[in-house]
Design a protein around this motif. Structure first.
Motif, PDB file in Angstrom:
ATOM      1  N   PRO A  28       0.809  -1.226   0.000  1.00  0.00           N
ATOM      2  CA  PRO A  28       0.000   0.000   0.000  1.00  0.00           C
ATOM      3  C   PRO A  28       0.841   1.274   0.000  1.00  0.00           C
ATOM      4  O   PRO A  28       0.410   2.308  -0.520  1.00  0.00           O
ATOM      5  CB  PRO A  28      -0.805  -0.117   1.303  1.00  0.00           C
ATOM      6  N   VAL A  29       2.051   1.208   0.558  1.00  0.00           N
ATOM      7  CA  VAL A  29       2.914   2.386   0.593  1.00  0.00           C
ATOM      8  C   VAL A  29       3.249   2.856  -0.828  1.00  0.00           C
ATOM      9  O   VAL A  29       3.411   4.041  -1.089  1.00  0.00           O
ATOM     10  CB  VAL A  29       4.215   2.068   1.376  1.00  0.00           C
ATOM     11  N   MET A  71       2.851   6.060  -5.903  1.00  0.00           N
ATOM     12  CA  MET A  71       4.155   6.429  -6.459  1.00  0.00           C
ATOM     13  C   MET A  71       4.215   6.258  -7.964  1.00  0.00           C
ATOM     14  O   MET A  71       3.421   5.567  -8.568  1.00  0.00           O
ATOM     15  CB  MET A  71       5.227   5.533  -5.842  1.00  0.00           C
ATOM     16  N   LEU A  96      -1.506  -5.769  12.498  1.00  0.00           N
ATOM     17  CA  LEU A  96      -2.933  -5.897  12.189  1.00  0.00           C
ATOM     18  C   LEU A  96      -3.500  -4.559  11.721  1.00  0.00           C
ATOM     19  O   LEU A  96      -4.294  -4.498  10.778  1.00  0.00           O
ATOM     20  CB  LEU A  96      -3.698  -6.419  13.407  1.00  0.00           C
ATOM     21  N   VAL A  97      -3.069  -3.470  12.374  1.00  0.00           N
ATOM     22  CA  VAL A  97      -3.547  -2.149  11.956  1.00  0.00           C
ATOM     23  C   VAL A  97      -3.055  -1.832  10.542  1.00  0.00           C
ATOM     24  O   VAL A  97      -3.814  -1.352   9.696  1.00  0.00           O
ATOM     25  CB  VAL A  97      -3.066  -1.068  12.954  1.00  0.00           C
ATOM     26  N   LEU A  98      -1.789  -2.144  10.281  1.00  0.00           N
ATOM     27  CA  LEU A  98      -1.227  -1.832   8.961  1.00  0.00           C
ATOM     28  C   LEU A  98      -1.943  -2.581   7.844  1.00  0.00           C
ATOM     29  O   LEU A  98      -2.204  -2.014   6.781  1.00  0.00           O
ATOM     30  CB  LEU A  98       0.278  -2.156   8.933  1.00  0.00           C
ATOM     31  N   VAL A  99      -2.272  -3.870   8.064  1.00  0.00           N
ATOM     32  CA  VAL A  99      -2.976  -4.586   6.992  1.00  0.00           C
ATOM     33  C   VAL A  99      -4.399  -4.053   6.825  1.00  0.00           C
ATOM     34  O   VAL A  99      -4.927  -4.017   5.714  1.00  0.00           O
ATOM     35  CB  VAL A  99      -2.989  -6.127   7.175  1.00  0.00           C
ATOM     36  N   ALA A 100      -4.992  -3.606   7.928  1.00  0.00           N
ATOM     37  CA  ALA A 100      -6.333  -3.021   7.811  1.00  0.00           C
ATOM     38  C   ALA A 100      -6.275  -1.750   6.964  1.00  0.00           C
ATOM     39  O   ALA A 100      -7.132  -1.529   6.095  1.00  0.00           O
ATOM     40  CB  ALA A 100      -6.902  -2.721   9.202  1.00  0.00           C
ATOM     41  N   ILE A 101      -5.248  -0.923   7.193  1.00  0.00           N
ATOM     42  CA  ILE A 101      -5.084   0.280   6.366  1.00  0.00           C
ATOM     43  C   ILE A 101      -4.910  -0.118   4.911  1.00  0.00           C
ATOM     44  O   ILE A 101      -5.500   0.466   4.001  1.00  0.00           O
ATOM     45  CB  ILE A 101      -3.844   1.096   6.805  1.00  0.00           C
ATOM     46  N   TYR A 123      -8.138  -1.116   3.415  1.00  0.00           N
ATOM     47  CA  TYR A 123      -8.992   0.058   3.245  1.00  0.00           C
ATOM     48  C   TYR A 123      -8.551   0.860   2.026  1.00  0.00           C
ATOM     49  O   TYR A 123      -9.379   1.302   1.220  1.00  0.00           O
ATOM     50  CB  TYR A 123      -8.954   0.933   4.502  1.00  0.00           C
ATOM     51  N   ALA A 124      -7.227   1.007   1.877  1.00  0.00           N
ATOM     52  CA  ALA A 124      -6.704   1.809   0.772  1.00  0.00           C
ATOM     53  C   ALA A 124      -6.986   1.167  -0.581  1.00  0.00           C
ATOM     54  O   ALA A 124      -6.894   1.821  -1.610  1.00  0.00           O
ATOM     55  CB  ALA A 124      -5.201   2.013   0.948  1.00  0.00           C
ATOM     56  N   PHE A 129     -11.635   0.868  -0.092  1.00  0.00           N
ATOM     57  CA  PHE A 129     -12.352   1.968   0.549  1.00  0.00           C
ATOM     58  C   PHE A 129     -13.742   1.544   0.988  1.00  0.00           C
ATOM     59  O   PHE A 129     -14.705   2.286   0.827  1.00  0.00           O
ATOM     60  CB  PHE A 129     -12.454   3.188  -0.378  1.00  0.00           C
ATOM     61  N   LEU A 156     -10.661  -9.066   4.137  1.00  0.00           N
ATOM     62  CA  LEU A 156      -9.364  -9.214   4.794  1.00  0.00           C
ATOM     63  C   LEU A 156      -9.481 -10.124   6.005  1.00  0.00           C
ATOM     64  O   LEU A 156      -8.713 -11.073   6.171  1.00  0.00           O
ATOM     65  CB  LEU A 156      -8.839  -7.838   5.220  1.00  0.00           C
ATOM     66  N   TYR A 211     -12.691  -4.393  15.211  1.00  0.00           N
ATOM     67  CA  TYR A 211     -11.897  -3.258  14.733  1.00  0.00           C
ATOM     68  C   TYR A 211     -12.210  -2.963  13.262  1.00  0.00           C
ATOM     69  O   TYR A 211     -12.459  -1.822  12.878  1.00  0.00           O
ATOM     70  CB  TYR A 211     -10.411  -3.556  14.942  1.00  0.00           C
ATOM     71  N   LEU A 256       1.443   9.996   2.044  1.00  0.00           N
ATOM     72  CA  LEU A 256       1.171   9.117   0.909  1.00  0.00           C
ATOM     73  C   LEU A 256      -0.161   9.432   0.227  1.00  0.00           C
ATOM     74  O   LEU A 256      -0.527   8.777  -0.736  1.00  0.00           O
ATOM     75  CB  LEU A 256       1.169   7.658   1.371  1.00  0.00           C
TER      76      LEU A 256
END
Lengths: 504, 188
Positions: free
Chosen positions: A50-51, A55, A397-402, A405-406, A409, A417, B127, B178
């Protein structure tokens, strides 16, 4: 000569400040994530995809290739110092490297791993540089028959060559295929396997599947374990990096590992993990100091680490020139290419030659960066090993959720997920390897399209598989590739049985 | 069935599950609209469904066959149930795990309790469910606080600082660095 000119052009743009910065950032980020216990290259790339969303394609790809290299090296640090390999490829390092560290030779183990990785990695990229154009020329005679065969071979090899039950590896592949077929059919536009849910007609996103399988089960498992026994982190003391004897003992394993890893890496469907195992077995057999193996033999770190990294370079060859990934990790990279609207294969060398050569050039740079940054910084990375587990895994877990989402949406994407996280956990618990299904998921559309095209051209006959010379030779190689290892295993076992008998 | 070792019982369960998934998947292909192509849109899904079904059955059969072999090796009655399953387990793992040639033995990872796993998954799903309506910052801080506190309740100050800081840093990094816009929820 053309190749050198192309490569020169690649270097010219890879050395631009921004590209250079992304290569360095990738290597650094990859090492940091790879060091985290339980996170291997696949999870590192999956979490960090996702990062790269916003780019430029060339920067995103340079970054992710750097992450791949970095995470491999980071994994060796973890394997050596706390014996927690992030992935199968560094599992053998966890044996010999950890033993070396316990004997106060941790610095030497890390150094031989780093130098071996650098040498093997660079050699493999040289191989990639000069072999890819050859393969691209060869690929011009490939039709859908050959492509279908190659992809089927990749999947078959991935199941026969993985460690563990072959039936379970096949199950993993078919699960990947099953997931990949959900959604609208490319040719007819008809919905398939959507179970009446219109939300599923876009199919299941690859990144969500990869993140769910490679990050969630591991994170949940560790969080659920609670405060168990703490990992013992070996310090690497103030011992010398490598003695003259270490250099002498490492040199040949590096060389052998590089060649072995490169060859295994090129095979479709066979990732670098097999390379490191094979190298370990080979070193153990050749060694005059057999008794040291299992107790910190430096050859057992030097060879497999070299093989592992040479395998990465080798695996890039079929990816770049044919568009066929050799392993789950390269499957992720293939996905990133397609995410940017690029299709690796013969055409990319013609249409996007600047881009592809910049990426190849950046790999040379990444390898150099790896060794310049990582040996001096190893002390910093080791601090990461002390990161409390609950913080590490809940953050993941938070990072994969982001990430999910990205991509979508939507709540639907987030739920997918979670659901695939549960499926991944159950697969893992049932002993079904996760990596083959990722490979299968990436290959589904290509596999099916070429299968259809082949049968449409031939009017429903499978004969082209045997009558086309190129396809026939692939079949012959495929049979050798599958029968060969079985004979090899049988031979190893027999030898072992004989050895056991003679000892007794 | 008495000699079914834990590893083999696991295989039987996995096999049955895979068979069921394959069957459902295959049946679902009946709903795919028919076309006149040589390879219809349903061809590939059908192959996949049947393959899963067959592989699942194969896994069950293999496990039952192996347990029978173990039963032959360990004569019933001469050993206690415990040792039978222990020797069976070793035998099975040799075949099932198919340890690398020349014996590279990997440590089996520790297995957590199922109850804990279910709890962790449940919290994760909550969550995921509240992320959009409540917003990233609040739900993430709450989620992290819960997860870390289950694990290390006595370090609640550290947990709180970490949870809030992590949520804010990630939010800023993604939104401003980002350009990935995370849900603002009730704060928006």
């Amino acid at each position: 000569m053309d190749t050198l000119i192309d490569l020169g052009g690649g270097f010219a743009s890879a050395l631009e400040p921004l590209s250079l910065a992304f290569a360095l950032l990738g290597v650094l980020l990859g090492t940091v994530v790879g060091v985290l216990p339980g996170i291997g290259p696949i999870s590192a790339i999956a979490i960090l995809i996702p990062v790269s969303f916003g780019m430029e394609p060339v920067h995103g790809l340079i970054l992710l290739c750097g992450i791949y290299y970095g995470s491999m090296y980071g994994g060796s640090i973890t394997a050596t110092l706390i014996k927690t390999p992030g992935e199968v490829a560094s599992a053998v390092t966890a044996i010999e490297g950890y033993e070396m560290a316990r004997r106060g030779r941790g610095k030497a183990a890390l150094a031989t791993a780093a130098i071996g990785s650098f040498l093997a990695g660079t050699l493999a990229i040289i191989g990639l540089t000069f072999l890819s154009p050859v393969l691209v020329r060869l690929a011009n005679v490939f039709g859908s028959t050959e492509y279908f065969l190659l992809m089927a071979t990749a999947l078959l090899l991935a199941s026969t060559m993985s460690s563990g039950s072959r039936a379970k590896a096949l199950i993993s592949i078919f699960i990947g295929l099953a997931v990949g077929l959900v959604g609208l059919d490319f040719q007819t536009g008809l919905p398939r396997q959507t179970f009446g849910m219109s939300l599923l007609s876009d199919g299941i996103d690859f990144t969500i599947f990869a993140m769910a399988l490679f990050a969630i089960p591991e994170a949940i498992r560790n969080l659920a374990l609670g405060r168990g026994a703490k990992d013992v982190i070996q310090s690497f003391g103030d011992d010398k990096w490598m003695t003259k004897q270490d250099w002498q003992r490492s040199a040949m394993p590096w060389a052998r590992g590089s060649v072995l890893g490169f060859i295994i890496g090129i095979l479709p469907g066979v990732g670098p993990s097999l390379a490191s195992f094979m190298s370990y077995i080979m070193e153990k057999r050749i060694s005059k100091r057999k008794s040291e193996f299992g107790h910190g033999a430096i050859e057992g770190v030097a060879g497999p680490e070299a093989a592992n990294n040479a395998g990465v370079g080798g695996a890039m060859i079929p990816l770049f020139s044919l568009g066929i990934p050799g392993s789950a990790t390269t499957a992720l990279l293939l996905f990133v290419f397609t995410m940017y609207g690029l299709q690796p294969g013969p055409l990319i060398f013609r249409d996007e030659s600047g881009l592809i050569w910049t990426i190849i050039a950046s790999m040379y740079i990444g390898n150099v960066a790896l060794i310049i940054l990582n040996l001096p910084l190893v002390g910093v990375f080791v601090k990461l090993l002390k990161m409390p587990k609950e913080i590490l895994f809940s953050s993941i877990l938070v990072l994969v959720a982001i990430g999910a989402y990205a991509i979508e949406f939507s709540l639907f994407g987030l739920m997918l997920l979670g659901i695939f996280g549960v499926i991944g956990y159950l697969m893992d618990k049932g002993g079904i390897p996760l990596a083959p299904s990722i490979l299968a998921l990436v290959l589904v559309p290509l596999l099916e399209n070429n299968f259809r095209r082949m049968l449409q051209i031939s009017g429903g006959s499978f004969m082209p598989l045997l009558t086309r010379p190129v396809s026939l030779s692939i079949i012959v190689l495929m049979v050798l590739g599958i029968v060969g290892p079985i004979i090899f295993r049988w031979w190893v076992r027999r030898r072992q049985l004989l050895a056991d008998v003679s000892v007794a | 069935m008495r000699t079914l070792t834990p590893a083999l019982r696991g295989d039987v369960i996995t096999g049955i599950a895979v068979t069921l998934v394959g069957a459902v998947y295959y049946v679902a292909t009946f709903w795919i609209q028919e076309t006149k192509n040589i390879v219809t849109p349903a061809t590939f899904p059908a192959i996949v469904g049947i393959a899963l079904l067959v592989l699942g059955l194969f896994l069950v059969g293999q496990a039952l066959y192996r347990s029978q072999k173990i039963a032959e090796v360990v004569p019933s009655g001469t050993t206690s149930a415990g040792s039978a399953s222990a020797s069976g387990g070793a035998d099975a793992s040799e075949d099932v795990v198919d340890v690398e040639p020349a014996g590279v033995v990997l440590d089996a990872p520790e297995e957590p309790k199922s109850k804990q796993v279910v709890l962790q998954f449940a919290l994760f799903f909550i969550y995921l469910g509240i992320l959009i309506p409540v917003g990233f910052l609040l739900s993430t801080a709450a989620f992290l606080m819960t997860m870390t506190s289950i694990y290390a309740p006595h370090r609640w100050v550290r947990n709180l600082i970490f949870s809030v800081l992590f949520a804010v840093v990630i939010y800023v990094a993604f939104v401003y660095g980002l350009a990935v816009y995370l849900p603002v929820g009730i704060l928006g």
